[in-house]
Design a protein around this motif. Structure first.
Motif, PDB file in Angstrom:
ATOM      1  N   SER A  44      38.505 -14.375  17.902  1.00 20.83           N
ATOM      2  CA  SER A  44      38.827 -13.856  19.032  1.00 20.83           C
ATOM      3  C   SER A  44      40.388 -13.977  19.226  1.00 20.83           C
ATOM      4  N   GLU A  45      40.890 -14.413  18.213  1.00 21.52           N
ATOM      5  CA  GLU A  45      42.426 -14.597  18.334  1.00 21.52           C
ATOM      6  C   GLU A  45      43.136 -13.679  17.368  1.00 21.52           C
ATOM      7  N   ASN A  46      44.501 -13.279  17.649  1.00 25.79           N
ATOM      8  CA  ASN A  46      45.029 -12.790  16.460  1.00 25.79           C
ATOM      9  C   ASN A  46      46.790 -13.104  17.112  1.00 25.79           C
ATOM     10  N   TYR A  47      47.594 -12.589  16.192  1.00 27.35           N
ATOM     11  CA  TYR A  47      49.078 -12.593  16.380  1.00 27.35           C
ATOM     12  C   TYR A  47      49.557 -11.214  16.706  1.00 27.35           C
ATOM     13  N   VAL A  48      50.352 -11.113  18.082  1.00 26.57           N
ATOM     14  CA  VAL A  48      50.842  -9.658  18.621  1.00 26.57           C
ATOM     15  C   VAL A  48      52.105  -9.782  17.840  1.00 26.57           C
ATOM     16  N   SER A  49      52.688  -8.488  17.741  1.00 23.78           N
ATOM     17  CA  SER A  49      54.141  -8.282  17.057  1.00 23.78           C
ATOM     18  C   SER A  49      55.115  -8.656  18.034  1.00 23.78           C
ATOM     19  N   LYS A  50      56.109  -8.638  17.415  1.00 21.98           N
ATOM     20  CA  LYS A  50      57.458  -9.003  18.432  1.00 21.98           C
ATOM     21  C   LYS A  50      57.503  -7.888  19.343  1.00 21.98           C
ATOM     22  N   ALA A  51      57.223  -6.696  19.060  1.00 22.74           N
ATOM     23  CA  ALA A  51      57.429  -5.736  20.151  1.00 22.74           C
ATOM     24  C   ALA A  51      56.529  -5.851  21.420  1.00 22.74           C
ATOM     25  N   VAL A  52      55.163  -6.292  21.055  1.00 26.74           N
ATOM     26  CA  VAL A  52      54.267  -6.533  22.272  1.00 26.74           C
ATOM     27  C   VAL A  52      54.911  -7.764  22.782  1.00 26.74           C
ATOM     28  N   ARG A  97      44.593  -6.406  18.543  1.00 27.30           N
ATOM     29  CA  ARG A  97      45.763  -7.135  18.393  1.00 27.30           C
ATOM     30  C   ARG A  97      46.925  -6.798  19.446  1.00 27.30           C
ATOM     31  N   GLY A  98      46.407  -6.829  20.713  1.00 25.91           N
ATOM     32  CA  GLY A  98      47.349  -6.738  21.717  1.00 25.91           C
ATOM     33  C   GLY A  98      47.408  -7.776  22.383  1.00 25.91           C
ATOM     34  N   PRO A  99      47.999  -7.844  23.839  1.00 29.18           N
ATOM     35  CA  PRO A  99      48.041  -9.044  24.865  1.00 29.18           C
ATOM     36  C   PRO A  99      46.908  -9.216  25.357  1.00 29.18           C
ATOM     37  N   ILE A 100      46.763 -10.341  26.208  1.00 20.65           N
ATOM     38  CA  ILE A 100      45.537 -10.338  27.152  1.00 20.65           C
ATOM     39  C   ILE A 100      45.580  -9.394  28.100  1.00 20.65           C
ATOM     40  N   GLY A 101      44.103  -8.693  28.157  1.00 23.25           N
ATOM     41  CA  GLY A 101      44.116  -7.980  29.108  1.00 23.25           C
ATOM     42  C   GLY A 101      42.684  -7.102  28.591  1.00 23.25           C
ATOM     43  N   ALA A 102      42.360  -6.191  29.451  1.00 27.89           N
ATOM     44  CA  ALA A 102      41.083  -5.538  29.217  1.00 27.89           C
ATOM     45  C   ALA A 102      41.130  -3.970  29.749  1.00 27.89           C
ATOM     46  N   MET A 103      40.415  -3.345  28.960  1.00 26.88           N
ATOM     47  CA  MET A 103      40.234  -2.042  29.701  1.00 26.88           C
ATOM     48  C   MET A 103      38.864  -1.628  29.865  1.00 26.88           C
ATOM     49  N   ILE A 104      38.399  -0.651  30.606  1.00 28.30           N
ATOM     50  CA  ILE A 104      37.297  -0.082  30.943  1.00 28.30           C
ATOM     51  C   ILE A 104      37.270   1.433  30.777  1.00 28.30           C
ATOM     52  N   PHE A 105      36.473   1.897  30.025  1.00 31.06           N
ATOM     53  CA  PHE A 105      36.418   3.308  29.524  1.00 31.06           C
ATOM     54  C   PHE A 105      35.099   3.746  30.327  1.00 31.06           C
ATOM     55  N   SER A 106      34.875   4.963  31.263  1.00 31.44           N
ATOM     56  CA  SER A 106      33.857   5.285  31.625  1.00 31.44           C
ATOM     57  C   SER A 106      33.834   6.699  31.871  1.00 31.44           C
ATOM     58  N   ARG A 107      32.513   7.360  31.715  1.00 34.51           N
ATOM     59  CA  ARG A 107      32.327   8.920  32.062  1.00 34.51           C
ATOM     60  C   ARG A 107      33.111   9.156  33.161  1.00 34.51           C
ATOM     61  N   LYS A 108      33.608  10.317  33.292  1.00 34.70           N
ATOM     62  CA  LYS A 108      34.260  10.509  34.500  1.00 34.70           C
ATOM     63  C   LYS A 108      33.672  10.485  35.665  1.00 34.70           C
ATOM     64  N   LYS A 109      32.141  10.714  35.605  1.00 41.32           N
ATOM     65  CA  LYS A 109      31.377  10.550  37.033  1.00 41.32           C
ATOM     66  C   LYS A 109      31.310   9.074  37.541  1.00 41.32           C
ATOM     67  N   TYR A 110      31.682   8.086  36.820  1.00 39.87           N
ATOM     68  CA  TYR A 110      31.710   6.591  37.203  1.00 39.87           C
ATOM     69  C   TYR A 110      33.154   6.389  37.458  1.00 39.87           C
ATOM     70  N   ALA A 111      34.077   7.136  37.067  1.00 40.70           N
ATOM     71  CA  ALA A 111      35.601   6.439  36.883  1.00 40.70           C
ATOM     72  C   ALA A 111      36.038   6.066  38.439  1.00 40.70           C
TER      73      ALA A 111
END
Ligand SMILES: Cc1ncc(COP(=O)(O)O)c(C=O)c1O
Length: 424
Positions: free
Chosen positions: A31-39, A239-253
């Motif tokens: 569950s670990e990675n190295y982010v880029s300098k830009a990140v 390979r991004g920073p700590i964070g999360a995203m939730i994708f949902s079908r439009k009716k639940y957004a």
């Protein structure tokens, strides 16, 4: 870090020590990675100074003209990366962690006391999918609010038997079914899971925290066609920073947005969201596909080599970035093995394996992953050397002299490979 060193040398030194550790050790936590300098630059930016409760053009504070543009851009990139139609899918990029993202989904879709069904934790499932111990101790807050139940792997094979999952779902009749895990080395059949959820009238949430980068690159299959909701963390294979995203079908957004803010949090981590945006752009490059393919090739190679050395690899191999060594046949414990490997500069974590009778703090396996090693440019050839190191350390785990000899070798080996964000 000139300014930090001048102002707070104690903390600066600790950060420098961690930089050194990340260079000198082999990071095999999946569950670990190295982010880029830009990140790193985006995450370390002035964006963290701004409060922006609410959403794009619907903020509670003034002064969000730039934050609005950033959040809108990140959302656009997120949908594009996973090939989603903006008319059909919504995305929330504000949750600070995967666990909060998952809790937001439950908050939006089900009621306290409703039943949730996830992968049994000892078989690879995650705490945030309603974990409670077999003795009933409610470890995760999600199991205090909701009634958890689980599906299990076929212990003899270490993989799911979807007929059994369906039987279990029909018996339990949950309101939501969750797929995804933290230590399941095989691809999940999202189509089957979606069909099962439909049959029992449950929502289907696919948590691809671990595989997000592999799915984005097309190296692992995608759940979007079959799921109502897809959650992911951004710091693992993506390979991004700590964070999360939730994708949902439009009716639940809308319900999801309300659950995140004001339901569970105030101001979002704008700096982290910008870092996610940078990582999403990186993941759109063809070089990221090459990276993701190599992550899987490295994991498969490592699994095969360790198998040849006599280790029992749970499920017989891997389809993705992680593998589980079941140490029971070797009479080794996960805890001692992970400690010995750490002393030899190889960082893994102890983990339960299917059918484990050991407890999570002293389980029978160790979990290895290749995302971070691959980010340092390692390929199959290096996996051969690493498998050799691992085998040597495990076989000599009580021999202090051998461990310290191995530690020196591993350090010299690791230092040959640049660390993204630090050296490249
Ligand atoms: C499948 C799965 N879901 C959710 C999470 C939670 O992520 P976080 O640690 O950001 O809360 C993890 C973390 O490892 C995970 O593996």
């Amino acid at each position: 870090m000139k300014q930090l060193t001048k102002q707070d040398s104690k903390l600066a030194n600790l950060i420098k020590k961690e930089q050194q550790r990340q260079r000198e050790q082999l990071q095999l936590i999946p569950s670990e990675n190295y982010v880029s300098k830009a990140v790193l630059q985006a995450v370390g930016s002035v964006l963290m100074n701004k409060y922006s409760e609410g959403y794009v053009q619907k903020r509670y504070y003034q002064g969000n003209v730039n934050i609005d543009k950033i959040e809108a851009l990140v959302k656009k990139r997120a949908l594009k990366l996973f090939g989603l139609d903006e008319e059909k899918w919504g995305v929330n990029v504000q949750p600070p962690t995967g666990s909060v993202a998952n809790l937001a989904v439950y908050t939006a879709l089900i009621k306290p006391g409703d039943k949730m069904m996830g992968m049994f934790l000892y078989d690879g499932g995650h705490l945030s999918h309603g974990w409670q111990l077999p003795d009933g101790k409610k470890v995760s807050f999600t199991s205090q609010i909701y009634k958890p139940c689980y599906y299990y792997v076929d212990i003899s094979k270490g993989v799911f038997d979807y007929e059994q999952v369906e039987k279990q779902a029909k018996k339990e009749k949950p309101q939501i079914i969750i797929s995804g895990g933290t230590a399941y080395p095989r691809e999940i059949n999202y189509k089957k899971m979606g069909q099962i959820a439909k049959k029992v009238g449950a929502y289907y949430m696919a948590d691809i925290a671990h595989e997000a980068g592999l799915v984005a690159a097309g190296v692992n299959s995608s759940p979007f066609k079959y799921a109502d909701i897809v959650t992911m963390t951004t710091r693992k294979t993506l390979r991004g920073p700590i964070g999360a995203m939730i994708f949902s079908r439009k009716k639940y957004a809308e319900a999801i947005d309300r659950a995140v803010f004001p339901g569970l949090q105030g101001g979002p981590l704008n700096h982290s969201i910008a870092g996610i945006g940078v990582a999403l752009k990186e993941a759109m490059q063809s070089s990221f596909k090459v990276y993701a393919r190599q992550v899987v090739a490295n994991a498969k190679t490592l699994a095969k080599l360790l198998q040849k050395m006599g280790y029992n690899i749970s499920s017989g191999g891997t389809d993705k970035h992680l593998l589980l060594i079941d140490l029971r046949s070797k009479n080794m414990t996960g805890k001692q093995s992970a400690l010995a490997l750490e002393q030899a500069n190889i960082i893994v974590n102890k983990n339960t394996v299917p059918g484990d009778t050991g407890k999570p703090w002293n389980p029978s396996g160790i979990r290895l992953g290749t995302p971070a090693l691959t980010s340092r440019g390692m390929k199959e050839k290096q996996m051969e050397e690493i498998a050799g190191f691992i085998n040597h350390v495990l076989e000599h785990q009580t021999d202090k002299k051998e461990i310290s000899r191995a530690a020196k070798q591993v350090k010299a080996f690791a230092k040959q490979f640049p660390v993204p964000g630090l050296d490249s």
